[in-house]
Write a protein that holds these residues in place. Structure first.
Motif, PDB file in Angstrom:
ATOM      1  N   ASP A  50       0.833  -1.203   0.000  1.00  0.00           N
ATOM      2  CA  ASP A  50       0.000   0.000   0.000  1.00  0.00           C
ATOM      3  C   ASP A  50       0.866   1.251   0.000  1.00  0.00           C
ATOM      4  O   ASP A  50       0.442   2.292  -0.484  1.00  0.00           O
ATOM      5  N   ARG A  51       2.056   1.130   0.575  1.00  0.00           N
ATOM      6  CA  ARG A  51       2.991   2.245   0.610  1.00  0.00           C
ATOM      7  C   ARG A  51       4.402   1.678   0.581  1.00  0.00           C
ATOM      8  O   ARG A  51       4.674   0.616   1.150  1.00  0.00           O
ATOM      9  N   ILE A  52       5.307   2.384  -0.079  1.00  0.00           N
ATOM     10  CA  ILE A  52       6.712   2.009  -0.109  1.00  0.00           C
ATOM     11  C   ILE A  52       7.478   2.977   0.778  1.00  0.00           C
ATOM     12  O   ILE A  52       7.371   4.198   0.630  1.00  0.00           O
ATOM     13  N   ASP A  53       8.238   2.426   1.710  1.00  0.00           N
ATOM     14  CA  ASP A  53       9.084   3.245   2.571  1.00  0.00           C
ATOM     15  C   ASP A  53      10.472   3.328   1.940  1.00  0.00           C
ATOM     16  O   ASP A  53      11.099   2.307   1.654  1.00  0.00           O
ATOM     17  N   HIS A  54      10.938   4.532   1.723  1.00  0.00           N
ATOM     18  CA  HIS A  54      12.115   4.901   0.924  1.00  0.00           C
ATOM     19  C   HIS A  54      11.701   4.937  -0.552  1.00  0.00           C
ATOM     20  O   HIS A  54      11.031   5.851  -0.960  1.00  0.00           O
ATOM     21  N   GLY A  55      12.135   3.982  -1.360  1.00  0.00           N
ATOM     22  CA  GLY A  55      11.743   3.953  -2.766  1.00  0.00           C
ATOM     23  C   GLY A  55      12.490   4.911  -3.665  1.00  0.00           C
ATOM     24  O   GLY A  55      12.170   5.034  -4.850  1.00  0.00           O
ATOM     25  N   ILE A  56      13.531   5.574  -3.132  1.00  0.00           N
ATOM     26  CA  ILE A  56      14.162   6.632  -3.928  1.00  0.00           C
ATOM     27  C   ILE A  56      15.002   6.092  -5.083  1.00  0.00           C
ATOM     28  O   ILE A  56      15.242   6.799  -6.058  1.00  0.00           O
ATOM     29  N   ARG A  57      15.406   4.821  -5.004  1.00  0.00           N
ATOM     30  CA  ARG A  57      16.214   4.260  -6.091  1.00  0.00           C
ATOM     31  C   ARG A  57      15.374   4.015  -7.350  1.00  0.00           C
ATOM     32  O   ARG A  57      15.926   3.694  -8.413  1.00  0.00           O
ATOM     33  N   SER A  58      14.074   4.198  -7.255  1.00  0.00           N
ATOM     34  CA  SER A  58      13.223   4.105  -8.447  1.00  0.00           C
ATOM     35  C   SER A  58      13.628   5.114  -9.499  1.00  0.00           C
ATOM     36  O   SER A  58      13.398   4.904 -10.696  1.00  0.00           O
ATOM     37  N   ILE A  59      14.254   6.201  -9.075  1.00  0.00           N
ATOM     38  CA  ILE A  59      14.647   7.254 -10.014  1.00  0.00           C
ATOM     39  C   ILE A  59      15.610   6.718 -11.069  1.00  0.00           C
ATOM     40  O   ILE A  59      15.763   7.318 -12.145  1.00  0.00           O
ATOM     41  N   GLU A  60      16.245   5.590 -10.813  1.00  0.00           N
ATOM     42  CA  GLU A  60      17.208   5.013 -11.747  1.00  0.00           C
ATOM     43  C   GLU A  60      16.542   4.328 -12.931  1.00  0.00           C
ATOM     44  O   GLU A  60      17.219   3.992 -13.902  1.00  0.00           O
ATOM     45  N   THR A  61      15.219   4.124 -12.846  1.00  0.00           N
ATOM     46  CA  THR A  61      14.493   3.453 -13.929  1.00  0.00           C
ATOM     47  C   THR A  61      13.252   4.269 -14.289  1.00  0.00           C
ATOM     48  O   THR A  61      12.257   4.244 -13.552  1.00  0.00           O
ATOM     49  N   PRO A  62      13.273   5.006 -15.391  1.00  0.00           N
ATOM     50  CA  PRO A  62      12.130   5.856 -15.739  1.00  0.00           C
ATOM     51  C   PRO A  62      10.810   5.093 -15.818  1.00  0.00           C
ATOM     52  O   PRO A  62       9.759   5.639 -15.469  1.00  0.00           O
ATOM     53  N   GLU A  63      10.859   3.843 -16.288  1.00  0.00           N
ATOM     54  CA  GLU A  63       9.618   3.065 -16.397  1.00  0.00           C
ATOM     55  C   GLU A  63       8.994   2.824 -15.026  1.00  0.00           C
ATOM     56  O   GLU A  63       7.770   2.844 -14.873  1.00  0.00           O
ATOM     57  N   LEU A  64       9.836   2.611 -14.022  1.00  0.00           N
ATOM     58  CA  LEU A  64       9.322   2.400 -12.676  1.00  0.00           C
ATOM     59  C   LEU A  64       8.756   3.690 -12.098  1.00  0.00           C
ATOM     60  O   LEU A  64       7.712   3.681 -11.432  1.00  0.00           O
ATOM     61  N   VAL A  65       9.413   4.799 -12.359  1.00  0.00           N
ATOM     62  CA  VAL A  65       8.892   6.094 -11.930  1.00  0.00           C
ATOM     63  C   VAL A  65       7.514   6.336 -12.530  1.00  0.00           C
ATOM     64  O   VAL A  65       6.575   6.756 -11.837  1.00  0.00           O
ATOM     65  N   ALA A  66       7.377   6.067 -13.816  1.00  0.00           N
ATOM     66  CA  ALA A  66       6.087   6.266 -14.485  1.00  0.00           C
ATOM     67  C   ALA A  66       5.013   5.365 -13.877  1.00  0.00           C
ATOM     68  O   ALA A  66       3.855   5.774 -13.714  1.00  0.00           O
ATOM     69  N   GLU A  67       5.402   4.142 -13.534  1.00  0.00           N
ATOM     70  CA  GLU A  67       4.438   3.219 -12.927  1.00  0.00           C
ATOM     71  C   GLU A  67       3.983   3.711 -11.556  1.00  0.00           C
ATOM     72  O   GLU A  67       2.787   3.677 -11.234  1.00  0.00           O
ATOM     73  N   LEU A  68       4.925   4.175 -10.752  1.00  0.00           N
ATOM     74  CA  LEU A  68       4.567   4.688  -9.432  1.00  0.00           C
ATOM     75  C   LEU A  68       3.643   5.895  -9.543  1.00  0.00           C
ATOM     76  O   LEU A  68       2.685   6.037  -8.769  1.00  0.00           O
TER      77      LEU A  68
END
Length: 335
Positions: free
Chosen positions: A210-228
């Motif tokens: 329901d929530r991700i704690d931290h999650g900042i490394r998502s910035i390394e993958t644009p597709e994951l950022v778009a999904e979030l």
């Protein structure tokens, strides 16, 4: 710079803070003196050192009175920085004196939280941790205890720990997490801190948080950022923690701003404020100064923190109304 008193007055939730990382020093000192032990004083510089320090400190807490005093102190500390609700993470594996006694652990903390709330403090919900070092059987045992307890104080589970350590995968926790979700509780997962986007991918696919704690490394993958951004999955980010533990090199380089600019729901939190020498108001001020975020930005972030929290629906409604109605400072005061 936005005045600290304005930030403290801003209604907000704190969604990512560990009890083990904000133990009241006076309570710890009394427990250490009783046991004839030294209070650990080393400052952590990486995640493994922090986890070890938490173990050393929490082992001192052996009596129900210790836990009740810690709970009261935490509630009052939250009030002092303007937290209108807190999701507080508790990892039972850090508390050896309470092994096999989870109901008693929760009851002692609940006594302190309830006393503080009766005295006007903001509500606190507990999110119980499944450590990434634990087995599927240990996770199942924790879930059994939580489901059987049926206490309003417990709002969910948190899967946390060092995700980049050997054996720290999360697929084995999926059955336990599904049971928690089916019981009407929430699922929060630490990921995208010590591990990169590939770890986040596994956590999302297996645990559906329901929530991700931290999650900042998502910035390394644009597709994951778009999904979030598309799913609205919130990230409970802790800027000073990331700086102290070397996850990011500077606040200016922190991904919280580009993630927010990309439409990802982000919130500001403290993680382990005692060891990082910070508090919730200081984290808001740090980000405001680094990213030139003004009053509207901070109100927006506060609103996101409320919506991302585990607070009851009626409390969320009141908090969101309070955020929307929170005024700018008197004319002439500038960020």
């Amino acid at each position: 710079m936005i005045d600290r008193s304005w930030i403290i007055g801003l209604p907000k939730a704190e969604n990512h803070v560990h009890l083990e990382g904000c133990l009241d020093p006076s309570v710890v000192a009394q427990a250490a003196d009783r046991a004839g032990l030294e209070v650990p004083t080393e400052a952590p510089t990486n995640l493994d050192e922090l986890l070890h320090l938490l173990d050393l400190t929490c082992r001192l807490m052996t009596e129900p009175e210790d836990l009740t005093a810690l709970a009261v102190a935490k509630a009052r500390a939250g009030d002092a920085v303007g937290a209108s609700y807190t999701d507080l993470i508790l990892n039972p594996s850090h508390w050896p004196a309470w092994k096999g006694r989870l109901p008693e652990l929760i009851e002692a903390l609940d006594e302190g939280f309830a006393a503080a709330e009766a005295d006007g403090s903001a509500p606190i919900g507990l999110s119980l941790s499944i450590g990434r070092h634990q087995s599927a059987e240990e996770a199942s045992t924790l879930v059994d205890a939580l489901v059987d307890a049926s206490t309003h104080r417990v709002v969910g589970v948190s899967v946390d720990g060092n995700e980049s350590a050997d054996g720290a995968g999360c697929a084995r926790f999926a059955p336990a997490v599904d049971r928690i979700r089916n019981a009407g509780l929430r699922v929060h997962v630490h990921t995208g801190e010590s591990g990169g986007p590939e770890h986040m991918r596994l956590s999302i696919d297996h645990l559906r948080p329901d929530r991700i704690d931290h999650g900042i490394r998502s910035i390394e993958t644009p597709e994951l950022v778009a999904e979030l951004a598309a799913t609205g999955t919130p990230l409970a980010i802790c800027p000073t923690s990331n700086l102290t533990l070397g996850v990011v090199p500077s606040i200016e380089a922190h991904p919280i701003k580009p993630l927010r600019d990309a439409g990802v729901t982000v919130t500001i939190n403290t993680d382990d404020p005692l060891y990082f020498q910070t508090d919730l108001a200081a984290e808001y001020a740090l980000c405001s100064e680094a990213f030139d975020w003004g009053y509207d930005d901070l109100r927006s972030l506060a609103g996101a923190s409320v919506r991302s929290s585990s607070a009851p629906a009626d409390l969320k409604e009141k908090m969101l109304a309070a955020v929307a109605g929170y005024p700018d400072p008197p004319e002439g005061t500038t960020p």
